[in-house]
Design an enzyme around this catalytic site. Sequence first.
Site, PDB file in Angstrom:
ATOM      1  CD  GLU A 102      22.537 -21.004   7.655  1.00  0.00           C
ATOM      2  OE1 GLU A 102      22.378 -19.795   7.737  1.00  0.00           O
ATOM      3  OE2 GLU A 102      21.799 -21.735   6.964  1.00  0.00           O
ATOM      4  CB  CYS A 347      20.397 -22.220   1.275  1.00  0.00           C
ATOM      5  SG  CYS A 347      22.117 -22.391   0.974  1.00  0.00           S
TER       6      CYS A 347
HETATM    7  N1  SAH Z   1      25.399 -25.386  -4.557  1.00  0.00           N
HETATM    8  C1  SAH Z   1      24.469 -26.477  -4.585  1.00  0.00           C
HETATM    9  C2  SAH Z   1      23.754 -26.662  -3.241  1.00  0.00           C
HETATM   10  C3  SAH Z   1      22.958 -25.442  -2.898  1.00  0.00           C
HETATM   11  S1  SAH Z   1      21.522 -25.480  -1.898  1.00  0.00           S
HETATM   12  C4  SAH Z   1      23.426 -26.249  -5.670  1.00  0.00           C
HETATM   13  O1  SAH Z   1      23.335 -25.138  -6.148  1.00  0.00           O
HETATM   14  O2  SAH Z   1      22.743 -27.184  -6.046  1.00  0.00           O
HETATM   15  C5  SAH Z   1      20.412 -26.640  -2.556  1.00  0.00           C
HETATM   16  C6  SAH Z   1      19.277 -26.079  -3.412  1.00  0.00           C
HETATM   17  O3  SAH Z   1      18.574 -25.005  -2.777  1.00  0.00           O
HETATM   18  C7  SAH Z   1      19.774 -25.566  -4.736  1.00  0.00           C
HETATM   19  O4  SAH Z   1      18.958 -26.093  -5.777  1.00  0.00           O
HETATM   20  C8  SAH Z   1      19.568 -24.075  -4.595  1.00  0.00           C
HETATM   21  O5  SAH Z   1      19.424 -23.431  -5.829  1.00  0.00           O
HETATM   22  C9  SAH Z   1      18.312 -24.013  -3.743  1.00  0.00           C
HETATM   23  N2  SAH Z   1      18.048 -22.707  -3.133  1.00  0.00           N
HETATM   24  C10 SAH Z   1      18.943 -21.757  -2.777  1.00  0.00           C
HETATM   25  N3  SAH Z   1      18.318 -20.664  -2.274  1.00  0.00           N
HETATM   26  C11 SAH Z   1      16.985 -20.938  -2.299  1.00  0.00           C
HETATM   27  C12 SAH Z   1      15.821 -20.217  -1.908  1.00  0.00           C
HETATM   28  N4  SAH Z   1      15.888 -18.999  -1.387  1.00  0.00           N
HETATM   29  N5  SAH Z   1      14.616 -20.819  -2.077  1.00  0.00           N
HETATM   30  C13 SAH Z   1      14.528 -22.071  -2.596  1.00  0.00           C
HETATM   31  N6  SAH Z   1      15.592 -22.808  -2.974  1.00  0.00           N
HETATM   32  C14 SAH Z   1      16.820 -22.251  -2.837  1.00  0.00           C
END
Ligand code: SAH
Length: 361
Positions: A102, A347
């Site tokens: 994505e 995500c």
């Molecule tokens: N692996 C990296 C990038 C991930 S996505 C990391 O963990 O930082 C980026 C952000 O989106 C991260 O802070 C992750 O925890 C957050 N995230 C993932 N799923 C989410 C959701 N359902 N709602 C809100 N934020 C989310």
Amino acid sequence: MVELPPATPLLGMGLPELERWAVAHGQAAFRGRQLHDWLYAKGARSLDAISVLPKAFREQLAAAPPEAGFDWIGRSRELHRSVARDGTTKLLLGTHDGLSLETVGIPAEGRLTVCVSSQVGCPMACSFCATGKGGLQRSLAVHEIVDQVLSVREVMDQRPSHVVFMGMGEPLLNIEAVLAAIDCLCSDLGMAQRQITVSTVGVPKTLPTLAARALERLGRAQFTLAVSLHAPDQRLRQELIPTAHTYPLEALLEDCRRYVALTGRRLSFEYVLLGGVNDQPRHAEALSRLVRGFQSHVNLIPYNPIAEEQFQRPAPGAVEAFRRALQARHVAVSVRASRGLDADAACGQLRRRLIDPGGNG
Ligand code: SAH
């Protein structure tokens, strides 16, 4: 005649490499500049489309066996597009080996932010994250990261101003490709490092490596590092992030300090607000104590519900109360606006719905 390993895609190569590639294929070096222009400025999807190359040369390349990689410059296929009412555009892109990933284009006043994936899937298994449910397929190569930015530019017909590594995957498990992609975005697409953010949930011993490799490879580390904290104490953090049990919060923060010392850059902390779990006043107070002394910024992210409903959005008012509590303790804080909620914004959600509707990982 061919110096490069077979199937090395052209996308991701800089001007000197493209010039060498042209010469290695019996062409004048200036063909390398033409390739560069067509790959990056014009966004060509195939060598055949690069009409400025001599026809005989294009025919010679097209006749080469596929394993030579000539017919393939490293662009993905668009498998699906989902456009939200606010313009947020989520693309599901197909790789040459049949995987999908994505990428999201997020337009906002005068900006276009591309949220790129660094891996197909993710091994970190954070409990609130849709991508984490399916495990890791593989890390992405440089061209597959750069392709995401070009694909969003093409589909939205707008030049991306910002790139955030906040799509699928854990960038610190793919440091070399992430840094090479940042190099390409800056050198070949004209972006500035300061418009790029790399987000990590923390992988032991990798933050100092990221800093050192960025300084070696890019000459400086001016992109923003965002660290996903999500909890103000180790106990709660490892409940939410299973991999955190091998990386105590203190060790993570110590690595953050080293990163700041090595790069001279302030960092951001991300904090997903999960209703009733980590969004209470006592959490805000503990968080403010934790980040005190850091040259940092806290970015609050209200939880974006995913199909496997395990958590809840924070109650109305809780986000603002949390923000104020931090602000009152002199913590620089902002709230990330939810965008594209009608386009499977969380995500990994779009891919999960389309590729794995049963949700069995
Ligand atoms: N692996 C990296 C990038 C991930 S996505 C990391 O963990 O930082 C980026 C952000 O989106 C991260 O802070 C992750 O925890 C957050 N995230 C993932 N799923 C989410 C959701 N359902 N709602 C809100 N934020 C989310």
